[in-house]
Write a protein that holds these residues in place. Sequence first.
Motif, PDB file in Angstrom:
ATOM      1  N   THR A   1       0.834  -1.206   0.000  1.00 44.14           N
ATOM      2  CA  THR A   1       0.000   0.000   0.000  1.00 44.14           C
ATOM      3  C   THR A   1       0.868   1.256   0.000  1.00 44.14           C
ATOM      4  O   THR A   1       0.599   2.215  -0.733  1.00 44.14           O
ATOM      5  CB  THR A   1      -0.934   0.008   1.221  1.00 44.14           C
ATOM      6  N   ILE A   2       1.915   1.260   0.817  1.00 40.89           N
ATOM      7  CA  ILE A   2       2.809   2.417   0.867  1.00 40.89           C
ATOM      8  C   ILE A   2       3.505   2.620  -0.479  1.00 40.89           C
ATOM      9  O   ILE A   2       3.695   3.758  -0.928  1.00 40.89           O
ATOM     10  CB  ILE A   2       3.854   2.253   1.988  1.00 40.89           C
ATOM     11  N   LYS A   3       3.877   1.527  -1.158  1.00 43.62           N
ATOM     12  CA  LYS A   3       4.521   1.642  -2.465  1.00 43.62           C
ATOM     13  C   LYS A   3       3.630   2.351  -3.466  1.00 43.62           C
ATOM     14  O   LYS A   3       4.120   2.965  -4.420  1.00 43.62           O
ATOM     15  CB  LYS A   3       4.898   0.252  -2.977  1.00 43.62           C
ATOM     16  N   SER A   4       2.312   2.276  -3.249  1.00 42.58           N
ATOM     17  CA  SER A   4       1.376   2.947  -4.142  1.00 42.58           C
ATOM     18  C   SER A   4       1.440   4.462  -4.006  1.00 42.58           C
ATOM     19  O   SER A   4       0.794   5.187  -4.775  1.00 42.58           O
ATOM     20  CB  SER A   4      -0.059   2.463  -3.858  1.00 42.58           C
ATOM     21  N   PHE A   5       2.210   4.942  -3.033  1.00 46.66           N
ATOM     22  CA  PHE A   5       2.398   6.375  -2.826  1.00 46.66           C
ATOM     23  C   PHE A   5       3.381   6.961  -3.841  1.00 46.66           C
ATOM     24  O   PHE A   5       3.522   8.178  -3.952  1.00 46.66           O
ATOM     25  CB  PHE A   5       2.906   6.606  -1.397  1.00 46.66           C
ATOM     26  N   THR A   6       4.036   6.105  -4.617  1.00 42.17           N
ATOM     27  CA  THR A   6       5.071   6.541  -5.556  1.00 42.17           C
ATOM     28  C   THR A   6       4.600   7.594  -6.558  1.00 42.17           C
ATOM     29  O   THR A   6       5.340   8.556  -6.820  1.00 42.17           O
ATOM     30  CB  THR A   6       5.665   5.327  -6.295  1.00 42.17           C
ATOM     31  N   PRO A   7       3.391   7.472  -7.162  1.00 45.22           N
ATOM     32  CA  PRO A   7       2.962   8.538  -8.091  1.00 45.22           C
ATOM     33  C   PRO A   7       2.968   9.916  -7.454  1.00 45.22           C
ATOM     34  O   PRO A   7       3.370  10.903  -8.089  1.00 45.22           O
ATOM     35  CB  PRO A   7       1.540   8.109  -8.481  1.00 45.22           C
ATOM     36  N   ALA A   8       2.545  10.001  -6.184  1.00 43.48           N
ATOM     37  CA  ALA A   8       2.503  11.292  -5.504  1.00 43.48           C
ATOM     38  C   ALA A   8       3.907  11.848  -5.298  1.00 43.48           C
ATOM     39  O   ALA A   8       4.162  13.036  -5.549  1.00 43.48           O
ATOM     40  CB  ALA A   8       1.777  11.156  -4.166  1.00 43.48           C
ATOM     41  N   THR A   9       4.841  11.001  -4.836  1.00 44.52           N
ATOM     42  CA  THR A   9       6.205  11.484  -4.608  1.00 44.52           C
ATOM     43  C   THR A   9       6.873  11.880  -5.924  1.00 44.52           C
ATOM     44  O   THR A   9       7.656  12.832  -5.964  1.00 44.52           O
ATOM     45  CB  THR A   9       7.048  10.407  -3.897  1.00 44.52           C
ATOM     46  N   THR A  10       6.551  11.167  -6.995  1.00 42.95           N
ATOM     47  CA  THR A  10       7.137  11.499  -8.290  1.00 42.95           C
ATOM     48  C   THR A  10       6.664  12.867  -8.774  1.00 42.95           C
ATOM     49  O   THR A  10       7.474  13.697  -9.221  1.00 42.95           O
ATOM     50  CB  THR A  10       6.772  10.428  -9.337  1.00 42.95           C
ATOM     51  N   VAL A  11       5.362  13.106  -8.684  1.00 38.31           N
ATOM     52  CA  VAL A  11       4.813  14.397  -9.121  1.00 38.31           C
ATOM     53  C   VAL A  11       5.381  15.536  -8.280  1.00 38.31           C
ATOM     54  O   VAL A  11       5.791  16.578  -8.816  1.00 38.31           O
ATOM     55  CB  VAL A  11       3.272  14.379  -9.028  1.00 38.31           C
TER      56      VAL A  11
ATOM     57  N   GLY B   1      11.682   4.376   0.258  1.00 40.00           N
ATOM     58  CA  GLY B   1      11.750   3.574  -0.956  1.00 40.00           C
ATOM     59  C   GLY B   1      10.939   4.203  -2.077  1.00 40.00           C
ATOM     60  O   GLY B   1      11.344   4.166  -3.243  1.00 40.00           O
ATOM     61  N   CYS B   2       9.783   4.782  -1.730  1.00 37.12           N
ATOM     62  CA  CYS B   2       8.974   5.506  -2.724  1.00 37.12           C
ATOM     63  C   CYS B   2       9.758   6.683  -3.289  1.00 37.12           C
ATOM     64  O   CYS B   2       9.744   6.935  -4.504  1.00 37.12           O
ATOM     65  CB  CYS B   2       7.673   5.999  -2.097  1.00 37.12           C
ATOM     66  N   LEU B   3      10.445   7.414  -2.412  1.00 36.49           N
ATOM     67  CA  LEU B   3      11.253   8.546  -2.870  1.00 36.49           C
ATOM     68  C   LEU B   3      12.385   8.076  -3.777  1.00 36.49           C
ATOM     69  O   LEU B   3      12.702   8.735  -4.779  1.00 36.49           O
ATOM     70  CB  LEU B   3      11.825   9.300  -1.659  1.00 36.49           C
ATOM     71  N   ALA B   4      12.995   6.925  -3.418  1.00 34.14           N
ATOM     72  CA  ALA B   4      14.069   6.387  -4.252  1.00 34.14           C
ATOM     73  C   ALA B   4      13.538   5.969  -5.618  1.00 34.14           C
ATOM     74  O   ALA B   4      14.188   6.201  -6.646  1.00 34.14           O
ATOM     75  CB  ALA B   4      14.724   5.199  -3.555  1.00 34.14           C
ATOM     76  N   THR B   5      12.338   5.359  -5.633  1.00 38.01           N
ATOM     77  CA  THR B   5      11.729   4.966  -6.905  1.00 38.01           C
ATOM     78  C   THR B   5      11.452   6.193  -7.779  1.00 38.01           C
ATOM     79  O   THR B   5      11.709   6.193  -8.986  1.00 38.01           O
ATOM     80  CB  THR B   5      10.418   4.201  -6.659  1.00 38.01           C
ATOM     81  N   SER B   6      10.919   7.244  -7.150  1.00 35.57           N
ATOM     82  CA  SER B   6      10.634   8.473  -7.891  1.00 35.57           C
ATOM     83  C   SER B   6      11.917   9.106  -8.415  1.00 35.57           C
ATOM     84  O   SER B   6      11.984   9.551  -9.567  1.00 35.57           O
ATOM     85  CB  SER B   6       9.895   9.461  -6.984  1.00 35.57           C
ATOM     86  N   THR B   7      12.940   9.162  -7.576  1.00 36.27           N
ATOM     87  CA  THR B   7      14.229   9.721  -7.985  1.00 36.27           C
ATOM     88  C   THR B   7      14.812   8.936  -9.150  1.00 36.27           C
ATOM     89  O   THR B   7      15.329   9.513 -10.115  1.00 36.27           O
ATOM     90  CB  THR B   7      15.214   9.717  -6.815  1.00 36.27           C
ATOM     91  N   LYS B   8      14.709   7.615  -9.051  1.00 33.77           N
ATOM     92  CA  LYS B   8      15.205   6.736 -10.108  1.00 33.77           C
ATOM     93  C   LYS B   8      14.499   7.022 -11.429  1.00 33.77           C
ATOM     94  O   LYS B   8      15.139   7.137 -12.482  1.00 33.77           O
ATOM     95  CB  LYS B   8      14.960   5.288  -9.680  1.00 33.77           C
ATOM     96  N   THR B   9      13.190   7.168 -11.382  1.00 33.07           N
ATOM     97  CA  THR B   9      12.412   7.428 -12.586  1.00 33.07           C
ATOM     98  C   THR B   9      12.769   8.780 -13.201  1.00 33.07           C
ATOM     99  O   THR B   9      12.918   8.911 -14.424  1.00 33.07           O
ATOM    100  CB  THR B   9      10.905   7.395 -12.266  1.00 33.07           C
ATOM    101  N   ILE B  10      12.907   9.786 -12.343  1.00 31.01           N
ATOM    102  CA  ILE B  10      13.214  11.134 -12.823  1.00 31.01           C
ATOM    103  C   ILE B  10      14.627  11.204 -13.395  1.00 31.01           C
ATOM    104  O   ILE B  10      14.858  11.776 -14.473  1.00 31.01           O
ATOM    105  CB  ILE B  10      13.050  12.158 -11.681  1.00 31.01           C
TER     106      ILE B  10
END
Length: 342
Positions: free
Chosen positions: A111-121, A168-177
């Motif tokens: 569920t927390i991993k689903s927060f990734t779209p928000a951190t990415t934006v 981890g969500c922040l790391a995923t977003s950083t990785k994508t960006i």
Amino acid sequence: MEEGFVCQWSVFRSLLAIIQWWAFNVTVIIINKWIFQKLDFKFPLSVSCIHFICSAVGGYVVIKVLKLKPLISVDPEDRWRRIFPMSFVFCINIVLGNVSLRYIPVSFMQTIKSFTPATTVVLQWLVWRKYFDWRIWASLIPIVGGILLTSVTELSFNAFGFCAALFGCLATSTKTILAESLLHGYKFDSINTVYYMAPFATMILAIPAMLLEGNGVLEWLSTHPYPWSALIIIFSSGVLAFCLNFSIFYVIHSTTAVTFNVAGNLKVAVAVLISWLIFRNPISYLNAVGCAVTLVGCTFYGYVRHLLSQQPPVPGTPRTPRTPRSKMELLPLVNDKLDDKV
């Protein structure tokens, strides 16, 4: 008649692709949790390192030995200037995912991993000053609300595991960006991504894993009643994690962008359900509602992105980052499977 058969085959192929993707992804997640909880192998750095080793070997075998995928050539200078920084973020992302899985239930972690779209934006808006349509911001509201409700009502809450999953969500977003700039000009598929990044990730993580967990692993080997059987399970999880890359590649080429988005969120629901059936972690009614709201929000977010991508840009208006318009653009820059497998 022939067109109807082709249409039916296309639907069947898409369904088969989604099912095998779900099977590999959920199996990897469950096995990882089983390793930490049932095998009492409480060493997330070592598990991550084993997965990187299996992925590095697997990538070499698939590309160099079996030649099932063509190698995407990368300049030697770019390997250190572009691939290595991405591998570092990639490594942190996987380690944080495994650390969170070590301390919190699969349902809460997913569920927390689903927060990734928000951190990415938010990161793209704060750091890169990217413009986003108001509908993108509105679609994030149910995601944030669902995460808050799930966190407040989680019966097995662990602050350390929660923080690891959140970072981890922040790391995923950083990785994508970062991938947009560092990997510009290279169209990596999931197999080539692993081929180049897994060896770097192994090199980065090997020494910290030995220093921080080496003594603990040796003690575990000497005290566990069936160490060799347990090691087979641990290395099997690494092999399955690598195989997941093929399943991701297959599902991306067999489905549309919208189907991929919906299937990805339903996959989380399947993982949550199966993990609860196996580990029986307590889930309150409000906690389940929060998880459902989050997944619905993620689906709505993907739908909004898809709608905006179909609209022609208004002259003089900054372009909203869009969803991929072609299946090739959907290929994960940093292996969505290894990210999901944790």
